[in-house]
Design an enzyme around this catalytic site. Structure first.
Site, mmCIF file in Angstrom:
data_model
loop_
_atom_site.group_PDB
_atom_site.id
_atom_site.type_symbol
_atom_site.label_atom_id
_atom_site.label_comp_id
_atom_site.label_asym_id
_atom_site.label_seq_id
_atom_site.Cartn_x
_atom_site.Cartn_y
_atom_site.Cartn_z
ATOM 1 N N GLU A 327 -7.473 5.060 8.993
ATOM 2 C CA GLU A 327 -8.127 3.775 8.752
ATOM 3 C C GLU A 327 -8.637 3.079 10.013
ATOM 4 O O GLU A 327 -8.401 1.901 10.218
ATOM 5 C CB GLU A 327 -7.162 2.855 7.976
ATOM 6 C CG GLU A 327 -6.790 3.434 6.630
ATOM 7 C CD GLU A 327 -5.879 2.518 5.810
ATOM 8 O OE1 GLU A 327 -6.161 2.395 4.610
ATOM 9 O OE2 GLU A 327 -4.922 1.947 6.361
HETATM 10 C C1 ACM Z 1 -2.334 5.328 4.914
HETATM 11 O O1 ACM Z 1 -1.957 5.064 3.755
HETATM 12 N N1 ACM Z 1 -3.309 4.642 5.471
HETATM 13 C C2 ACM Z 1 -1.720 6.382 5.678
#
Ligand code: ACM
Length: 684
Positions: A327
């Site tokens: 992310e």
């Molecule tokens: C995650 O759930 N961003 C590893």
């Protein structure tokens, strides 16, 4: 004393249903509550009683780790049976002989031999394993085998030959969003050992807090932790505690994104522009995806990481180090002209390419320390070293894609505990599902899976009920043969395992009562317990949307007290099924008693709830409980009398159920689907 057991030579693993029926018809028959189920189990005639003369001894190899494991087993056996046995290993002949060939790997890895065999006959028990880790697993099986009749505890004669299906059976705990004290980690490791899990994945840094002491970079915790962190001594203690139980510790330091807490003390790691590199940075209190990300173009970033990883490598001996990698939204990179210029010069055309460049610089830093890189899905991009391991939080398809590209992988997403799914849903999720299109070679690249406890909404009081007992179902999925997949039998054993987990110190059951007493301000919580037994928390995403939570949100509401997938859900489903299938009288009696208890508890719970500020929001659930009880009871009456209900009755009751399905007070009813089936059946 010899107990009559079911016929010798019955092979069990795939015939659990048959065994459990036998178990319930005779008090001395073997009641198979093993969790995870062993690969091969044969039940024979005979038994070994637990008497004060019971002893256990290692007859070949032994070391401090094996001795300690035997002692822990004896202490638990003594507590479990109330028989005054010696709690240290014996020397010479013993009731339980443990033959370990050797210690196992100096640093346990995924290829550790974890197999064991256990032979119990009327003349004694023999546990054999190639390694101490295998013996540790066998000792857990030994404890789970103990049976009792009205007066005696005994071991049934069995022959077990066992080894895991998957090499990587992990549990991730996020200690950044909400710090979890060392006691919580230790009891979690005890629970993991009880169900033969072997990797503790320790999520130690994220935007919301940096939790691992660095002496080289003291501002990491000095400014990024609110004073809530693990000292290096504590981390070493956890590593040792885990090793004693056959569990590896894989630390995660999430980079280059999810790294804002690093930048509070060290803004020069960030990619922002200006005197403070886009800062000054604060510990992030909100949840989500944030812009601060490490600068992949500066040599100083890698010098920092080189020194930091070198320091951590001395504390965490495991071969794997998790670098997160998830992310990264690329916002700071796109907004920084110098980084864009660098990217253009190196032909790094997007955020993923730039992040792969970052990972490529990181790789020799890890390799120098003897570490293999593991990261979340996003590190899987063209140019990534084949030596890296991908942990798939995006699910099966991305796991399969990485296996096809010849990367080792681990499945995480279907095991996200914060989604508050049922143990059944987790249990049905197989890292290598039946009918997989992967070749045998590709399948072999799937090392296993990890249950993931993201802690946005989790406190030291609520964590156990979020992790346990559901994680025991995941542990079985990862250890036992694929053919062990009977959900009813899993639940039958899960509720037994839940009590065993409580015996090792977990608070997943007791914390609910503690929470209810605190919320109600009284010890007289019986009506609330009835209500709580059919409620569960909404999932993390739904809670976030409804409550706009942050790290500062108090976590002391009903949602933080009730448990995900409590027994009521599967129990009511099973009872209604049995009743509707053949008008089972026992099921009818149980259902009637249950509905009556709801009708009685509802108004009393309402009185308690409406006078307490913290119970105002979920208070409507009390009246709904009584209404649901009435719907169930009336449905049974119509079915029994074979009477057509008055016009509009079914629609009315279904409307009550629909109303109860709406989110109220951040908690959901667990029993609505079987109730709907019952009302529909009565309405026909
Ligand atoms: C995650 O759930 N961003 C590893």
């Amino acid at each position: 004393m010899i107990h009559r057991l079911i016929a010798a030579g019955v092979v069990v693993a795939s015939t659990l249903g048959v065994l459990s029926v036998n178990a319930q018809t005779s008090s001395s028959a073997f009641n198979n509550t093993l969790m995870p189920q062993p690969a091969h189990l044969t039940v024979n005639a005979g038994s070994v009683p637990i008497t004060p003369q019971f002893t256990a001894a290692a007859d070949k190899f032994h070391d401090a780790r094996l001795d300690a494991a035997i002692s822990r087993m004896l202490v638990r056996l003594k507590a479990q049976t109330g028989v005054q046995i010696a709690t240290t290993p014996a020397s010479g002949a013993a009731t339980l002989t443990i033959t370990a060939d050797g210690p196992g790997e100096a640093i346990q890895g995924p290829d550790e031999n974890e197999s064991y065999s256990l032979e119990v006959t009327s003349s004694g028990a023999h546990l054999k394993a190639a390694t101490v880790v295998g013996a540790i697993h066998g000792l857990e099986t030994f404890l789970q085998l103990v049976q009792n009749d009205r007066t005696t505890y005994f071991l049934p004669a069995v022959s077990i030959d066992d080894s895991p299906r998957f090499r990587w059976r992990g549990l991730m705990i996020d200690c950044s969003r909400h710090f979890q004290p060392i006691e919580v980690i230790k009891r979690t490791l005890d629970g993991m050992a009880a169900v033969k899990m072997n990797v503790f994945h320790w999520h130690l840094s994220d935007d919301q807090g940096f939790r691992m002491e660095s002496k080289v970079f003291p501002k990491l915790t000095g400014m990024g932790s609110d004073g809530l962190y693990y000292t290096q001594d504590q981390a070493r203690e956890i590593v040792a505690y885990a090793r004693e139980r056959g569990i590896r510790v894989v630390p995660e330091f999430d980079i280059p994104g999810h790294a804002q807490s690093w930048m509070v003390g060290y803004p020069e790691l960030a990619s922002g522009t200006g005197p403070d590199y886009g800062g000054p940075y604060q510990i992030e209190r909100q949840y989500g995806i944030f812009d601060p990300v490490m600068d992949p173009t500066r040599e100083s970033t890698y010098k920092f990481l080189d020194r930091f990883i070198g320091e951590m490598a001395e504390i965490f001996p495991d071969t794997y180090m998790h670098i997160g990698g998830d992310e990264n939204n690329g916002v700071q990179w796109k907004a920084n002209p110098k980084i864009q210029e660098f990217a253009k010069k190196h032909n790094l055309n997007d955020t993923a390419a730039l992040q792969t460049y970052f990972n490529q610089q990181l790789l020799p830093i890890l390799t120098k320390q003897g570490k293999r890189m593991i990261g979340w899905d996003e590190i899987f991009a063209p140019g990534l070293s084949k030596d890296a391991v991908i942990e798939s939080w995006r699910g099966f398809d991305s796991l399969a894609a990485s296996a096809k590209a010849r990367y080792d992988g681990i499945l995480a997403q279907p095991y996200y505990l914060d989604h508050m799914n049922s143990a059944e849903q987790h249990y049905r999720a197989d890292p290598v599902p039946v009918g997989t299109m992967l070749t045998p070679d590709e399948q072999a690249r799937i090392l296993g899976g990890e249950a993931c406890m993201w802690n946005e909404h989790v406190t030291p009081r609520s964590i156990d009920s979020r992790v346990w007992p559901r994680t025991a179902a995941i542990a079985e999925r990862l250890w036992s043969p694929q053919s062990v997949n009977n959900v009813d039998d899993m639940y039958r054993r899960l509720w037994v395992e839940s009590l065993r987990l409580e015996a090792v110190g977990l608070t997943h059951l007791s914390a609910e009562d503690v929470g209810l007493r605190q919320l109600a301000g009284t010890a007289q919580i019986e009506p609330l317990r009835v209500l709580a037994s059919v409620l569960q928390p909404v999932g993390a995403d739904q809670r976030y949307e409804m409550q706009h939570t942050s790290q500062l949100t108090p976590m002391d509401h009903l949602i933080d007290t009730v448990r995900p997938d409590p027994p009521s859900r599967h129990q009511l489903e099973r009872l209604v099924k049995a009743y509707l299938a053949n008008h089972d009288t026992e099921a009818r009696a149980e259902l009637t008693a249950t509905f009556e208890s709801w009708i009685a508890a509802g108004p009393k719970a309402q009185v308690l709830m409406t006078s307490e500020p913290l119970l105002q929001d979920p208070a409507p659930r009390a009246q709904q409980l009584a209404d649901l009880g009435t719907a169930g009871l009336e449905a049974i009456l119509y079915i029994e009398k074979q009477q057509t209900p008055p016009a509009g009755w079914a629609q009315g009751k279904l409307a009550v159920i629909d109303q109860a399905a709406k989110p109220v007070g951040l908690v959901r009813f667990t029993v609505l689907e079987p109730l709907r089936d019952l009302v529909n059946a009565a309405g026909k």
